[in-house]
Design a protein around this motif. Structure first.
Motif, PDB file in Angstrom:
ATOM      1  N   ALA A 276     -11.655   0.323  -2.449  1.00 35.78           N
ATOM      2  CA  ALA A 276     -11.442   1.261  -1.172  1.00 35.78           C
ATOM      3  C   ALA A 276     -11.271  -0.117  -0.122  1.00 35.78           C
ATOM      4  O   ALA A 276     -10.709   0.682   0.911  1.00 35.78           O
ATOM      5  CB  ALA A 276     -12.994   1.695  -1.235  1.00 35.78           C
ATOM      6  N   ALA A 277     -11.629  -1.165  -0.534  1.00 33.74           N
ATOM      7  CA  ALA A 277     -11.634  -1.992   1.159  1.00 33.74           C
ATOM      8  C   ALA A 277     -10.445  -2.906   0.582  1.00 33.74           C
ATOM      9  O   ALA A 277      -9.932  -2.990   1.947  1.00 33.74           O
ATOM     10  CB  ALA A 277     -12.884  -3.119   0.578  1.00 33.74           C
ATOM     11  N   GLY A 278      -9.999  -3.480   0.210  1.00 33.43           N
ATOM     12  CA  GLY A 278      -8.243  -3.709  -0.272  1.00 33.43           C
ATOM     13  C   GLY A 278      -8.684  -4.891  -0.230  1.00 33.43           C
ATOM     14  O   GLY A 278      -9.605  -5.502  -0.107  1.00 33.43           O
ATOM     15  N   GLY A 279      -7.595  -6.564  -0.231  1.00 36.36           N
ATOM     16  CA  GLY A 279      -7.231  -7.455  -0.054  1.00 36.36           C
ATOM     17  C   GLY A 279      -8.001  -8.051  -1.477  1.00 36.36           C
ATOM     18  O   GLY A 279      -8.507  -7.309  -1.711  1.00 36.36           O
ATOM     19  N   TRP A 280      -8.087  -9.371  -0.963  1.00 38.17           N
ATOM     20  CA  TRP A 280      -8.373 -10.557  -1.963  1.00 38.17           C
ATOM     21  C   TRP A 280     -10.306  -9.774  -2.251  1.00 38.17           C
ATOM     22  O   TRP A 280     -10.451  -9.200  -1.174  1.00 38.17           O
ATOM     23  CB  TRP A 280      -8.874 -11.435  -1.744  1.00 38.17           C
ATOM     24  N   PRO A 281     -10.469  -9.998  -3.588  1.00 33.29           N
ATOM     25  CA  PRO A 281     -11.931 -10.034  -3.655  1.00 33.29           C
ATOM     26  C   PRO A 281     -12.836 -11.096  -2.853  1.00 33.29           C
ATOM     27  O   PRO A 281     -13.002 -11.770  -2.552  1.00 33.29           O
ATOM     28  CB  PRO A 281     -12.073 -10.238  -5.633  1.00 33.29           C
ATOM     29  N   PRO A 282     -13.900 -10.391  -2.150  1.00 35.02           N
ATOM     30  CA  PRO A 282     -14.319 -11.508  -1.784  1.00 35.02           C
ATOM     31  C   PRO A 282     -15.201 -12.937  -2.044  1.00 35.02           C
ATOM     32  O   PRO A 282     -14.908 -13.852  -1.037  1.00 35.02           O
ATOM     33  CB  PRO A 282     -15.879 -11.131  -0.658  1.00 35.02           C
ATOM     34  N   ALA A 283     -15.588 -12.865  -3.598  1.00 38.54           N
ATOM     35  CA  ALA A 283     -15.365 -14.024  -4.220  1.00 38.54           C
ATOM     36  C   ALA A 283     -14.798 -15.036  -4.450  1.00 38.54           C
ATOM     37  O   ALA A 283     -15.030 -16.215  -4.336  1.00 38.54           O
ATOM     38  CB  ALA A 283     -16.755 -13.587  -5.395  1.00 38.54           C
ATOM     39  N   ILE A 310      -2.863  -5.322   3.793  1.00 35.22           N
ATOM     40  CA  ILE A 310      -4.117  -4.677   3.278  1.00 35.22           C
ATOM     41  C   ILE A 310      -3.634  -3.234   2.957  1.00 35.22           C
ATOM     42  O   ILE A 310      -4.454  -2.565   1.716  1.00 35.22           O
ATOM     43  CB  ILE A 310      -5.528  -4.688   4.010  1.00 35.22           C
ATOM     44  N   ASP A 311      -3.435  -2.146   4.104  1.00 31.30           N
ATOM     45  CA  ASP A 311      -3.114  -1.410   4.422  1.00 31.30           C
ATOM     46  C   ASP A 311      -1.717  -0.854   3.313  1.00 31.30           C
ATOM     47  O   ASP A 311      -2.115   0.535   2.764  1.00 31.30           O
ATOM     48  CB  ASP A 311      -2.873  -0.931   5.406  1.00 31.30           C
ATOM     49  N   LEU A 312      -0.875  -1.895   3.400  1.00 29.56           N
ATOM     50  CA  LEU A 312       0.011  -1.497   2.537  1.00 29.56           C
ATOM     51  C   LEU A 312      -0.377  -1.609   0.806  1.00 29.56           C
ATOM     52  O   LEU A 312       0.025  -0.864   0.493  1.00 29.56           O
ATOM     53  CB  LEU A 312       0.782  -2.441   3.119  1.00 29.56           C
ATOM     54  N   GLY A 315      -4.289   1.200  -2.429  1.00 30.15           N
ATOM     55  CA  GLY A 315      -3.800   2.743  -2.986  1.00 30.15           C
ATOM     56  C   GLY A 315      -2.478   2.497  -3.399  1.00 30.15           C
ATOM     57  O   GLY A 315      -1.965   3.852  -4.036  1.00 30.15           O
ATOM     58  N   SER A 316      -1.909   1.032  -3.447  1.00 28.64           N
ATOM     59  CA  SER A 316      -0.197   1.480  -3.859  1.00 28.64           C
ATOM     60  C   SER A 316       0.141   1.902  -5.791  1.00 28.64           C
ATOM     61  O   SER A 316      -0.095   0.957  -6.399  1.00 28.64           O
ATOM     62  CB  SER A 316       0.800   0.528  -3.538  1.00 28.64           C
ATOM     63  N   TYR A 317      -0.689   3.089  -6.045  1.00 29.48           N
ATOM     64  CA  TYR A 317      -0.547   3.566  -7.481  1.00 29.48           C
ATOM     65  C   TYR A 317      -0.951   4.726  -8.042  1.00 29.48           C
ATOM     66  O   TYR A 317      -0.813   5.314  -6.732  1.00 29.48           O
ATOM     67  CB  TYR A 317      -1.609   2.335  -7.814  1.00 29.48           C
ATOM     68  N   ASP A 318      -0.037   5.243  -8.933  1.00 32.58           N
ATOM     69  CA  ASP A 318      -0.345   5.774  -9.633  1.00 32.58           C
ATOM     70  C   ASP A 318      -0.773   6.395 -10.900  1.00 32.58           C
ATOM     71  O   ASP A 318      -1.693   7.450 -11.064  1.00 32.58           O
ATOM     72  CB  ASP A 318       0.863   7.277 -10.506  1.00 32.58           C
ATOM     73  N   PHE A 319      -1.435   4.933 -11.697  1.00 35.54           N
ATOM     74  CA  PHE A 319      -2.214   5.146 -12.488  1.00 35.54           C
ATOM     75  C   PHE A 319      -2.185   3.353 -12.473  1.00 35.54           C
ATOM     76  O   PHE A 319      -1.968   2.431 -11.831  1.00 35.54           O
ATOM     77  CB  PHE A 319      -1.513   5.369 -14.060  1.00 35.54           C
ATOM     78  N   TYR A 385     -13.298   0.465 -10.350  1.00 37.78           N
ATOM     79  CA  TYR A 385     -12.154   1.172  -9.681  1.00 37.78           C
ATOM     80  C   TYR A 385     -12.273   2.467 -10.056  1.00 37.78           C
ATOM     81  O   TYR A 385     -10.887   3.140  -9.661  1.00 37.78           O
ATOM     82  CB  TYR A 385     -10.848  -0.021 -10.267  1.00 37.78           C
ATOM     83  N   GLY A 386     -13.342   3.038 -10.853  1.00 40.19           N
ATOM     84  CA  GLY A 386     -13.588   4.810 -11.064  1.00 40.19           C
ATOM     85  C   GLY A 386     -12.497   5.287 -12.012  1.00 40.19           C
ATOM     86  O   GLY A 386     -12.344   4.734 -12.881  1.00 40.19           O
TER      87      GLY A 386
END
Length: 498
Positions: A276-283, A310-312, A315-319, A385-386
C-alpha cells in the motif's frame, strides 16, 4: 499372477476415484526463453544480444564452452514444439520475445519483418491448438547496442523498454492476453552485475541497485502504457516475474537475519509494486543507508524513488508472478566467508546460505529440493501483500543425464504440486497457475548443455535437434488433462511394475 494383477489394477482404479483436483479454472503450462531455445543468432537482420557477445568473447564463462547459436533450433523447428505442447494438454505456453530479433537496432525505429512474422506465426499456431500464448517481453537478452549505452544502469532504458513494449502490444495485443514484462530482475541485476553472467560487468551494490530501480520503472511504464491504451481494447493482464527462493533460519538466533534476507530478495521487488505504501522496503532503505555511511559514501548506494516514481510503480500489476526452485538456510557469515549464490545480496547482508542434508540432490548445481518451501513462500506472499492472484511461472528440476525415464523429475512435480494444492485448500492462497520449466532441454546459461530441465530430451548432437518426451512429460500431461494430482501418477508408477 494374472489374478494378482487384476486385483492391483482394481485398487488402482479405485484410487483414481479419490481425486485431489485443482480448482476449476486453474491452469497448467510450461515455459522457455528465446535465447535458450531459438538459435538462429545471426539469421536475417537480427541484432546482437548481450548473451551473443558474452558467449562469443568469454567462452570460458560457460562450463562446456558452448553457445546458444543453434540451441534447440526452435526458430526453425517451432512447429514441432507446438505439437509437443498439444501432446502435453497444457493450457498455455510461456515464451519470450528476443528484443534484438524484433528490433535489430534495439530501438523502435526499425521493426524486423522476419522477427515479427516468426512470433506472429507461433502465436497463431498456438491459438489454433487452443493453447494460450503467454509472452515475456524481456528474458535476459538485451540488445548489445543498448548495453553499450549503459544497459539497465542508464535511466533512459525505461523509455527504450516502453517503446519496445509498444511495438509488441501493437503487433500481438489482439491475440495475447497475458504478459510478463521482465523475468527475474534479481538475477538480471544481482547476478548480472557480478561478472558471472551477461553482461559480465562487476558493479556490486551500485550498478545492481541502479538496475533494480530502472527495471521497476521500465516495468511500470510498460504496464501503464498497456493499462491506458491496450487494456480497454483487449482486456489483457500484465505483471513482472520475480525469482523467489524461500529461506529458513539455520538456528533460532538466525531468525531476524532470515527475515532481512527475505526483504532483500523478495520484498525489494514486491514492496514497490504490491504494498500500500510503495517504494523500497523501509528496513532495506535503513540498512543500505547505514552501510553506505559506514563506507564513507556521501549518500546511500540505493537510489531513492521520487514520489512520482513511487506512485508510478505502486499498483502496476494485475497478478503476482513468481518463479521458485529451492529453499536455503540462513546464518551469519563468519570472518572471511562469502556467499556464492546471489553474491551481491549475501555479501551486503553478511549471510552464508546453507542447506539441510535431506534436501540435497546428487546433481551438482541442482537447487536443494524442499517441496514445503513453496507452500511457505506462497503463505508469505499472501501475508505480505494480501489476496493477490498468484501465477507460478517457473518450477522445475535439473539433472546431468539424458534419460527418458526421469522418475525423480516426475516425483518432484508431484510433490511441489501437492504443496501448491495444500496452499490453495488449507491456507486460502489465491494461486491460479503453475508452470513447468522447461518444455525442452536447452542452453542453460553458464552451464551450457550440461544441465537438463526438459520435459523433453533434446539431442544436441543431431542436426535435427530431435525431441523425445520423458516420463515426466507423461505425468505432467496427465495432470494438465485431468487437473488430478494423484490418480494418474499412482497408476503409471505402479502399473509400470506389473
Amino acid at each position: 499372477m494374472a489374478c494378482m494383477k487384476a486385483v492391483i489394477i482394481g485398487v488402482l482404479l479405485s484410487m483414481a476415484t479419490a481425486e485431489r483436483r485443482f480448482p476449476d479454472g486453474f491452469k497448467f503450462g510450461t515455459a522457455t526463453s528465446s535465447y535458450q531455445i531459438e538459435g538462429a543468432w545471426n539469421v536475417s537482420d537480427k541484432g546482437e544480444s548481450i548473451w551473443d557477445r558474452f558467449v562469443h568473447t568469454r567462452p570460458e564463462a560457460v562450463s562446456d564452452r558452448s553457445t546458444g547459436d543453434v540451441a534447440c533450433d526452435s526458430y526453425n523447428r517451432w512447429r514441432e514444439d507446438v505439437q509437443l505442447l498439444e501432446d502435453l494438454h497444457v493450457d498455455y505456453y510461456r515464451f519470450s520475445i528476443s528484443w534484438p530479433r524484433l528490433l535489430p537496432t534495439g530501438f523502435a525505429n526499425r521493426v524486423s519483418e522476419d522477427g515479427a512474422r516468426y512470433y506472429g506465426d507461433l502465436i497463431d499456431a498456438l491459438l489454433e491448438k487452443g493453447i494460450e500464448p503467454v509472452i515475456t517481453l524481456y528474458h535476459w537478452d538485451l540488445p548489445q547496442t543498448l548495453q553499450d549505452l549503459g544497459g539497465w544502469t542508464n535511466p533512459l532504458i525505461t523509455e527504450w523498454f516502453t517503446d519496445y513494449a509498444r511495438v509488441i502490444f501493437d503487433l500481438y495485443g489482439d491475440r495475447v492476453k497475458t504478459w510478463l514484462t521482465i523475468n527475474e530482475p534479481v538475477v538480471v541485476c544481482d547476478v548480472g552485475y557480478t561478472g558471472y553472467i551477461a553482461p559480465g560487468l562487476e558493479s556490486e551494490g551500485r550498478g545492481s541497485y541502479l538496475c533494480t530501480k530502472h527495471i521497476l520503472l521500465a516495468h511500470a511504464k510498460a504496464y501503464r502504457l498497456y493499462e491506458a491504451e491496450y487494456k480497454p481494447l483487449y482486456q489483457g493482464q500484465v505483471s513482472l516475474t520475480n525469482q523467489m527462493m524461500w529461506f529458513v533460519p539455520e538456528t533460532e538466533e538466525d531468525a531476524e537475519l532470515t527475515e532481512l534476507v527475505k526483504i532483500y530478495t523478495i520484498d525489494r521487488y514486491c514492496h514497490p509494486m504490491f504494498s500500500a505504501a510503495g517504494g523500497w522496503p523501509p528496513a532495506l532503505e535503513r540498512l543500505i543507508a547505514q552501510q553506505s555511511a559506514e563506507e564513507g559514501e556521501p549518500r546511500s548506494r540505493l537510489p531513492p524513488f521520487t514520489q512520482d516514481e513511487i506512485d508510478l510503480v505502486r499498483g502496476s500489476y494485475d497478478f503476482l508472478a513468481l518463479n521458485h526452485y529451492t529453499t536455503r538456510t540462513v546464518r551469519r557469515a563468519g570472518e572471511g566467508e562469502v556467499g556464492t549464490f546471489l553474491v551481491d545480496g549475501f555479501r551486503e547482508l553478511g549471510v552464508m546460505p546453507g542447506n539441510i542434508p535431506e534436501w540435497l540432490t546428487s546433481t551438482p548445481h541442482q537447487p536443494e529440493v524442499h517441496p514445503g518451501g513453496i507452500r511457505a513462500l506462497l503463505g508469505y506472499v499472501k501475508q505480505q501483500y494480501g489476496d493477490v492472484p498468484i501465477f507460478i511461472m517457473e518450477n522445475g528440476l535439473t539433472d546431468l543425464g539424458t534419460a527418458i525415464d526421469d522418475q525423480p523429475r516426475a516425483t518432484y512435480f508431484r510433490n511441489y504440486l501437492d504443496q501448491v494444492l495444500l496452499a490453495i485448500e488449507e491456507d486460502g492462497v489465491n494461486v491460479r497457475r503453475y508452470t513447468v520449466w522447461s518444455l525442452l532441454d536447452n542452453f542453460e546459461w553458464v552451464h551450457g548443455y550440461q544441465l537438463h530441465f526438459g520435459l523433453h530430451r533434446v539431442n544436441f548432437s543431431s542436426p535435427q535437434r530431435t525431441r523425445t518426451a520423458r516420463r515426466s512429460a507423461r505425468y505432467y500431461a496427465a495432470v494438465a488433462r485431468t487437473k488430478d494430482l494423484d490418480a494418474q501418477y499412482h497408476f503409471e508408477n505402479i502399473a509400470d511394475e506389473l
